[in-house]
Design a protein around this motif. Structure first.
Motif, PDB file in Angstrom:
ATOM      1  N   UNK A  34       0.875  -1.237  -0.100  1.00  0.00           N
ATOM      2  CA  UNK A  34       0.123  -0.076   0.025  1.00  0.00           C
ATOM      3  C   UNK A  34       1.014   1.256   0.118  1.00  0.00           C
ATOM      4  N   UNK A  35       2.139   0.988  -0.489  1.00  0.00           N
ATOM      5  CA  UNK A  35       2.914   2.244  -0.489  1.00  0.00           C
ATOM      6  C   UNK A  35       2.828   2.859  -1.938  1.00  0.00           C
ATOM      7  N   UNK A  36       2.287   2.765  -2.877  1.00  0.00           N
ATOM      8  CA  UNK A  36       1.808   3.448  -3.919  1.00  0.00           C
ATOM      9  C   UNK A  36       2.421   2.937  -5.025  1.00  0.00           C
ATOM     10  N   UNK A  37       3.398   2.000  -5.039  1.00  0.00           N
ATOM     11  CA  UNK A  37       4.403   1.730  -6.120  1.00  0.00           C
ATOM     12  C   UNK A  37       3.651   0.698  -6.988  1.00  0.00           C
ATOM     13  N   UNK A  95      -8.846  12.189  -3.378  1.00  0.00           N
ATOM     14  CA  UNK A  95      -7.641  13.394  -3.264  1.00  0.00           C
ATOM     15  C   UNK A  95      -6.667  13.154  -2.382  1.00  0.00           C
ATOM     16  N   UNK A  96      -6.581  11.540  -1.929  1.00  0.00           N
ATOM     17  CA  UNK A  96      -5.363  11.091  -1.029  1.00  0.00           C
ATOM     18  C   UNK A  96      -4.378  10.372  -1.777  1.00  0.00           C
ATOM     19  N   UNK A  97      -3.161  10.340  -1.123  1.00  0.00           N
ATOM     20  CA  UNK A  97      -2.269   9.264  -1.567  1.00  0.00           C
ATOM     21  C   UNK A  97      -2.503   7.924  -0.705  1.00  0.00           C
ATOM     22  N   UNK A  98      -2.217   6.715  -1.629  1.00  0.00           N
ATOM     23  CA  UNK A  98      -2.476   5.561  -1.025  1.00  0.00           C
ATOM     24  C   UNK A  98      -1.914   5.466   0.223  1.00  0.00           C
ATOM     25  N   UNK A  99      -0.878   5.854   0.500  1.00  0.00           N
ATOM     26  CA  UNK A  99      -0.318   5.809   1.948  1.00  0.00           C
ATOM     27  C   UNK A  99      -1.050   6.289   2.988  1.00  0.00           C
ATOM     28  N   UNK A 100      -1.408   7.555   2.776  1.00  0.00           N
ATOM     29  CA  UNK A 100      -2.558   8.257   3.786  1.00  0.00           C
ATOM     30  C   UNK A 100      -3.723   7.410   3.839  1.00  0.00           C
ATOM     31  N   UNK A 101      -4.340   6.877   2.876  1.00  0.00           N
ATOM     32  CA  UNK A 101      -5.593   6.269   2.900  1.00  0.00           C
ATOM     33  C   UNK A 101      -5.412   4.985   3.857  1.00  0.00           C
ATOM     34  N   UNK A 102      -4.237   4.341   3.555  1.00  0.00           N
ATOM     35  CA  UNK A 102      -4.123   3.076   4.339  1.00  0.00           C
ATOM     36  C   UNK A 102      -3.733   3.243   5.948  1.00  0.00           C
ATOM     37  N   UNK A 115      -5.143  -3.645  -4.280  1.00  0.00           N
ATOM     38  CA  UNK A 115      -4.326  -2.446  -4.582  1.00  0.00           C
ATOM     39  C   UNK A 115      -4.687  -1.511  -5.587  1.00  0.00           C
ATOM     40  N   UNK A 116      -4.872  -2.133  -6.874  1.00  0.00           N
ATOM     41  CA  UNK A 116      -5.331  -1.368  -7.802  1.00  0.00           C
ATOM     42  C   UNK A 116      -6.725  -0.847  -7.558  1.00  0.00           C
ATOM     43  N   UNK A 117      -7.519  -1.403  -6.673  1.00  0.00           N
ATOM     44  CA  UNK A 117      -8.821  -0.629  -6.714  1.00  0.00           C
ATOM     45  C   UNK A 117      -8.854   0.249  -5.573  1.00  0.00           C
ATOM     46  N   UNK A 118      -8.088  -0.078  -4.466  1.00  0.00           N
ATOM     47  CA  UNK A 118      -7.557   1.247  -3.425  1.00  0.00           C
ATOM     48  C   UNK A 118      -6.962   2.544  -4.141  1.00  0.00           C
ATOM     49  N   UNK A 119      -5.905   2.113  -4.967  1.00  0.00           N
ATOM     50  CA  UNK A 119      -5.337   3.024  -5.527  1.00  0.00           C
ATOM     51  C   UNK A 119      -6.248   4.155  -6.256  1.00  0.00           C
ATOM     52  N   UNK A 120      -7.460   3.692  -7.091  1.00  0.00           N
ATOM     53  CA  UNK A 120      -8.302   4.420  -7.681  1.00  0.00           C
ATOM     54  C   UNK A 120      -9.375   5.204  -6.510  1.00  0.00           C
ATOM     55  N   UNK A 121      -9.375   4.501  -5.354  1.00  0.00           N
ATOM     56  CA  UNK A 121     -10.320   4.865  -4.475  1.00  0.00           C
ATOM     57  C   UNK A 121      -9.446   6.188  -4.030  1.00  0.00           C
ATOM     58  N   UNK A 122      -8.402   5.984  -3.760  1.00  0.00           N
ATOM     59  CA  UNK A 122      -7.507   7.142  -2.983  1.00  0.00           C
ATOM     60  C   UNK A 122      -7.643   8.402  -3.987  1.00  0.00           C
ATOM     61  N   UNK A 123      -7.134   8.138  -5.303  1.00  0.00           N
ATOM     62  CA  UNK A 123      -7.103   9.176  -6.161  1.00  0.00           C
ATOM     63  C   UNK A 123      -8.414   9.887  -5.983  1.00  0.00           C
ATOM     64  N   UNK A 124      -9.706   9.222  -6.354  1.00  0.00           N
ATOM     65  CA  UNK A 124     -10.851   9.868  -6.242  1.00  0.00           C
ATOM     66  C   UNK A 124     -11.170  10.688  -4.946  1.00  0.00           C
ATOM     67  N   UNK A 139       4.426   9.493   4.910  1.00  0.00           N
ATOM     68  CA  UNK A 139       3.478   8.858   6.069  1.00  0.00           C
ATOM     69  C   UNK A 139       2.870  10.055   7.218  1.00  0.00           C
ATOM     70  N   UNK A 140       3.741  11.212   7.323  1.00  0.00           N
ATOM     71  CA  UNK A 140       3.423  12.129   8.191  1.00  0.00           C
ATOM     72  C   UNK A 140       2.242  12.794   7.501  1.00  0.00           C
ATOM     73  N   UNK A 141       1.375  13.331   8.526  1.00  0.00           N
ATOM     74  CA  UNK A 141      -0.174  14.008   8.325  1.00  0.00           C
ATOM     75  C   UNK A 141      -1.186  12.939   8.087  1.00  0.00           C
ATOM     76  N   UNK A 142      -0.845  11.724   8.111  1.00  0.00           N
ATOM     77  CA  UNK A 142      -1.787  10.618   7.813  1.00  0.00           C
ATOM     78  C   UNK A 142      -2.999  10.712   9.185  1.00  0.00           C
ATOM     79  N   UNK A 143      -2.322  11.248  10.393  1.00  0.00           N
ATOM     80  CA  UNK A 143      -3.126  11.199  11.386  1.00  0.00           C
ATOM     81  C   UNK A 143      -3.959  12.483  11.655  1.00  0.00           C
TER      82      UNK A 143
END
Length: 347
Positions: free
Chosen positions: A215-218, A263-270, A252-261, A296-300
């Motif tokens: 879930x790092x976005x890579x 307006x979040x990075x996948x890291x922050x979503x996770x 992961x691919x579905x979560x990446x799309x969800x995060x983009x929709x 990772x900073x700011x996810x909280x």
């Protein structure tokens, strides 16, 4: 990062993100000076918990953390480490016995350059060792002032309850935290571990909230990746040709799309997902570089709305772990076929 959370019922307040030190040393970043810069940046950002283990890079991680905290930064840090993993060839340099715990805590104190450890955790359960043996040794260390609190890591629900029961009935210090694996891709602990932790007032410090990098976005749809070091080191969790990992990749691919929709990075979503659970105290991030830390900073500070959480539940249903290898510990009842079969005597 100012919204501190209570560490169970201890009265200690901790940051929502914990700095995991597994990647400092030969196992991850061998440059001590660079690793120390990452640690200092995390502390400057408001993180006040560092989690390591004696077995990370065979003690080198603790050495790096000790260097980073030398010179006045130790007092304001909640320092956690763990015991259990094998260190050396001798048959007894391993496990949860009194003999090993009493010996190994001294080595951890020396490597960490400190007189006390705030949270000393049993890294994995060991069915062959009486939990009273383990708790007795840890209680003695609390009474000696060498450790402040006791915790467990990757214990099964029954083992968490057993430890609480033995501590109560044998007048031992009780574990006050549990450190389980937890991510969007590994939600098995939602079934029992998290409810049991809440029932007993434990602080919960999940490890691998980014699912070991998944879930790092890579991992991006349509892109070919070179094999990673993790794939060679732990193919069960990372070999993309395995069916369980193919299921993870689809999620992961579905979560990446969800995060983009959203307006979040996948890291922050996770990370925000893990921190959303009421039982979770602080999520352990394990950066190897400053860039990893910064991502990772700011996810909280992120709150996921109910609709977004519902969508995550559709992709990976509650209580579901897509690959059992991400569960961190398989009990002997599953790994030893002899425990599931009666011995048949032949006439």
């Amino acid at each position: 990062m100012t919204d501190h959370r209570p560490l169970g019922r201890t009265g200690v307040k901790v940051s929502p993100l914990t700095l995991g030190a597994m990647n400092f040393g030969a196992q991850g970043n061998p440059d001590h000076d660079d690793s120390i810069r990452v640690i200092h940046a995390a502390l400057d950002a408001g993180i006040n918990v560092i989690d390591t283990a004696d077995v990370y890079s065979q003690g080198e991680s603790e050495v790096v953390v000790g260097k980073a905290l030398a010179g006045g930064r130790r007092d304001d840090v909640i320092l956690a480490t763990k015991v259990h993993g094998r260190l050396g060839e001798d048959v007894n340099r391993f496990g949860n016995s009194r003999r090993w715990i009493i010996r190994e805590v001294e080595d951890s104190l020396r490597r960490l350059q400190t007189d006390w450890i705030d949270l000393y955790q049993v890294h994995r359960p060991e069915p062959d060792t009486d939990i009273d043996e383990t708790l007795g040794a840890l209680s003695d260390l609390v009474h000696q002032g060498k450790i402040r609190y006791i915790g467990t890591s990757t214990f099964q629900p029954s083992q968490i309850v057993e430890a609480q029961h033995v501590a109560l009935t044998r007048h031992r210090e009780r574990p006050v935290t549990e450190q389980p694996p937890y991510s969007i891709l590994a939600r098995g602990i939602e079934r029992e571990v998290l409810p049991v932790a809440q029932l007993h007032g434990l602080g919960v410090l999940p490890w691998s909230p980014l699912a070991g990098g998944w879930l790092s976005g890579r991992h991006r749809r349509g892109e070919t990746e070179a094999p990673s070091r993790r794939e060679h080191r732990n193919p069960g969790r990372h070999d993309p040709t395995l069916p369980a990992n193919q299921r993870k990749l689809e999620a992961v691919h579905a979560l990446h799309d969800l995060a983009e929709d959203a307006g979040l990075s996948l890291v922050h979503l996770a990370l925000a997902f893990v921190l959303e659970h009421p039982a979770v105290t602080s999520a352990i991030i394990g950066p190897r570089t400053f860039e990893h830390l910064e991502s990772a900073l700011g996810a909280d500070k992120i709150t996921l709305d109910p609709h977004l959480l519902d969508r995550i539940d559709e992709i990976v249903p509650p209580g579901t772990t897509l690959n059992d290898a991400d569960g961190g510990y398989q009990p002997p009842a599953l790994t030893d076929a002899g425990l599931r079969r009666r011995t048949r005597r032949h006439a």
